[in-house]
Design a protein around this motif. Structure first.
Motif, PDB file in Angstrom:
ATOM      1  N   ARG A   4       2.688   6.695  -0.443  1.00  0.00           N
ATOM      2  CA  ARG A   4       2.634   8.028  -0.773  1.00  0.00           C
ATOM      3  C   ARG A   4       2.874   8.282  -1.559  1.00  0.00           C
ATOM      4  NH1 ARG A   4       1.662   6.872   5.187  1.00  0.00           N
ATOM      5  NH2 ARG A   4      -0.781   6.724   5.589  1.00  0.00           N
ATOM      6  N   ILE A   5       2.096   8.842  -2.556  1.00  0.00           N
ATOM      7  CA  ILE A   5       2.563   9.328  -3.761  1.00  0.00           C
ATOM      8  C   ILE A   5       1.417  10.753  -4.069  1.00  0.00           C
ATOM      9  CG2 ILE A   5       3.169   9.204  -6.644  1.00  0.00           C
ATOM     10  CD1 ILE A   5       2.934   6.468  -5.839  1.00  0.00           C
ATOM     11  N   GLN A   6       2.113  11.714  -3.972  1.00  0.00           N
ATOM     12  CA  GLN A   6       1.396  13.062  -3.746  1.00  0.00           C
ATOM     13  C   GLN A   6       1.792  14.551  -4.867  1.00  0.00           C
ATOM     14  OE1 GLN A   6      -0.567  13.673  -1.916  1.00  0.00           O
ATOM     15  NE2 GLN A   6      -1.568  15.647  -2.712  1.00  0.00           N
ATOM     16  N   THR A  25      -2.013   6.677  -2.805  1.00  0.00           N
ATOM     17  CA  THR A  25      -1.992   5.756  -1.927  1.00  0.00           C
ATOM     18  C   THR A  25      -1.716   4.716  -1.689  1.00  0.00           C
ATOM     19  OG1 THR A  25      -2.492   8.039  -0.463  1.00  0.00           O
ATOM     20  CG2 THR A  25      -2.090   5.620   0.903  1.00  0.00           C
ATOM     21  N   ILE A  26      -1.056   3.326  -1.923  1.00  0.00           N
ATOM     22  CA  ILE A  26      -0.881   2.382  -1.983  1.00  0.00           C
ATOM     23  C   ILE A  26      -0.138   1.684  -0.332  1.00  0.00           C
ATOM     24  CG2 ILE A  26      -0.115   0.244  -3.203  1.00  0.00           C
ATOM     25  CD1 ILE A  26       1.071   2.512  -5.012  1.00  0.00           C
ATOM     26  N   ALA A  27      -1.048   0.819  -0.679  1.00  0.00           N
ATOM     27  CA  ALA A  27      -0.889  -0.168   1.048  1.00  0.00           C
ATOM     28  C   ALA A  27       0.392  -1.667   0.865  1.00  0.00           C
ATOM     29  CB  ALA A  27      -2.222   0.134   1.864  1.00  0.00           C
ATOM     30  N   ARG A  62       6.851   4.591   3.909  1.00  0.00           N
ATOM     31  CA  ARG A  62       6.381   4.938   5.076  1.00  0.00           C
ATOM     32  C   ARG A  62       7.208   6.168   6.420  1.00  0.00           C
ATOM     33  NH1 ARG A  62       9.513  -0.585   7.874  1.00  0.00           N
ATOM     34  NH2 ARG A  62      11.227  -0.543   5.855  1.00  0.00           N
ATOM     35  N   ASP A  63       7.466   6.053   7.053  1.00  0.00           N
ATOM     36  CA  ASP A  63       8.465   7.575   7.122  1.00  0.00           C
ATOM     37  C   ASP A  63       9.552   7.982   6.271  1.00  0.00           C
ATOM     38  OD1 ASP A  63       6.481   7.589   9.224  1.00  0.00           O
ATOM     39  OD2 ASP A  63       7.519   6.569  11.089  1.00  0.00           O
ATOM     40  N   LEU A  64       9.831   7.257   5.365  1.00  0.00           N
ATOM     41  CA  LEU A  64      10.829   7.700   4.923  1.00  0.00           C
ATOM     42  C   LEU A  64      10.509   8.865   3.460  1.00  0.00           C
ATOM     43  CD1 LEU A  64      13.594   7.878   4.030  1.00  0.00           C
ATOM     44  CD2 LEU A  64      13.166   4.943   2.464  1.00  0.00           C
ATOM     45  N   LEU A 155       9.308  -3.118  -0.908  1.00  0.00           N
ATOM     46  CA  LEU A 155       8.777  -2.565  -1.966  1.00  0.00           C
ATOM     47  C   LEU A 155       9.351  -2.894  -3.331  1.00  0.00           C
ATOM     48  CD1 LEU A 155       6.824  -0.158  -3.622  1.00  0.00           C
ATOM     49  CD2 LEU A 155       9.120   1.158  -3.631  1.00  0.00           C
ATOM     50  N   LEU A 156       8.066  -3.952  -3.779  1.00  0.00           N
ATOM     51  CA  LEU A 156       8.763  -4.906  -5.020  1.00  0.00           C
ATOM     52  C   LEU A 156       8.178  -3.520  -6.485  1.00  0.00           C
ATOM     53  CD1 LEU A 156       9.297  -7.125  -6.684  1.00  0.00           C
ATOM     54  CD2 LEU A 156       7.977  -8.097  -5.719  1.00  0.00           C
ATOM     55  N   ILE A 157       8.352  -3.384  -7.386  1.00  0.00           N
ATOM     56  CA  ILE A 157       7.991  -2.973  -8.656  1.00  0.00           C
ATOM     57  C   ILE A 157       8.350  -3.800  -9.568  1.00  0.00           C
ATOM     58  CG2 ILE A 157       8.107  -0.636 -10.365  1.00  0.00           C
ATOM     59  CD1 ILE A 157       8.913   0.293  -7.430  1.00  0.00           C
ATOM     60  N   VAL A 158       7.051  -4.089 -10.029  1.00  0.00           N
ATOM     61  CA  VAL A 158       6.997  -4.973 -11.846  1.00  0.00           C
ATOM     62  C   VAL A 158       6.437  -4.650 -12.388  1.00  0.00           C
ATOM     63  CG1 VAL A 158       7.570  -7.320 -10.194  1.00  0.00           C
ATOM     64  CG2 VAL A 158       5.170  -6.268 -10.738  1.00  0.00           C
TER      65      VAL A 158
END
Length: 298
Positions: A4-6, A25-27, A62-64, A155-158
């Motif tokens: 979640r990016i807010q 919000t990214i699932a 998640r909760d982090l 979490l993987l970012i490309v």
């Protein structure tokens, strides 16, 4: 497992506003992030990856709380940036062994098995002893994804992974991304519409640091279905048509110009209705976000 990016904003010291109150919000699964060069995609990726702090906003995985505890996010993060360096005189297996150690795989036997498994996964095992300075661009990208996967990330970012690859290497790389498990959040940042169409169940388009559309690709297509029209005209008439119609894209075919226009009713003048593509949505939304028409020569 949701990211979640807010309300994230970022302005660089030179005054460039890279991100402007951006929320997403990214699932789990493949998420495509589209946008033109300079839209803020790489800035967002670096911010999520804790390589730079935002000026404001929050990021939760998640909760982090990512911004408060970046080291905990890095422990479960795989990141393939747009540009990355490799030791050109080292073989792939040694490089991957080094990064696996950095990821916390300290037992030699376990690390050896992991390195071999990853090299098989990215189809580089047979050239594992070859210096990476002799690798093609696609081979280096596949090694980069192996490095990113070394710590079994959640979490993987490309970031722009297929830019500059030939069609064969591009397809091979996209197939590799498609094989990554559904329990991992994978963010594919790109300006290549086809990459998102082929891989992603969710997507967003950003421009000038803001989200202009987000959701399932098919739902996004539904929003413009019935409103995209095409006509082929002589090249010298293109400017007149741009002045008269809401042209969202144009390309040259056999010396003529193929126009795509957005209109809520039949524009007449020989236009035919066409099934929209994500490229049509992309250009239309960018035009809307810019407050005007953005014809594109392709």
């Amino acid at each position: 497992m949701t990211l979640r990016i807010q309300s994230v904003s970022k302005t660089y010291p030179n005054g460039v506003r890279a991100l402007q109150d951006l929320s997403l919000t990214i699932a789990p699964g493949m998420f495509g992030l589209l946008g033109p060069n300079g839209a803020g995609k790489s800035s967002l990726m670096r911010t999520i990856a804790t390589l730079q702090p935002p000026d404001s906003g929050s990021i939760m995985f998640r909760d982090l709380d990512v911004l408060r505890e970046p080291e905990k996010l890095r422990a479960q993060l795989g990141y393939l940036p747009q540009e990355f360096g490799l030791y050109p005189n080292m073989p792939a297996d040694a490089i991957l062994d080094h990064f696996a150690t950095l990821k916390g795989v300290v037992q030699p036997g376990e690390r050896k098995e992991l390195v071999a498994s990853l090299l098989h996964q990215v189809n580089l095992y047979d050239v594992r002893k070859k210096s990476v300075g002799g690798y093609s661009g696609g081979m280096k990208q596949r090694l980069g994804i192996a490095i990113a996967l070394a710590g079994s990330p959640k979490l993987l970012i490309v970031d722009e992974p297929t830019a500059g690859l030939d069609p064969t290497e591009r397809n091979r790389f996209l197939n590799l991304l498609a094989e990554i498990g559904d329990d991992v959040v994978v963010i594919l940042s790109t300006h290549i519409v086809e990459d998102v169409r082929e891989l992603c169940s969710q997507m967003a388009v950003i421009n000038k640091g803001q989200v202009v559309v987000q959701g399932e690709p098919e739902r996004i297509l539904d929003e413009v279905r019935g409103h995209i029209w095409r006509r082929t005209i002589p090249r010298q008439q293109a400017e007149a048509y741009r002045a008269q119609y809401q042209v969202i894209s144009s390309r040259m075919v056999a010396g003529n110009t193929v126009l795509h226009v957005y209109a809520t009713s039949h524009p007449g003048d020989g236009f035919e209705q066409v099934e929209p593509s994500l490229e049509d949505v992309y250009f239309h939304r960018l035009a809307e976000a810019s407050g005007g028409r953005v014809p594109v020569e392709a």
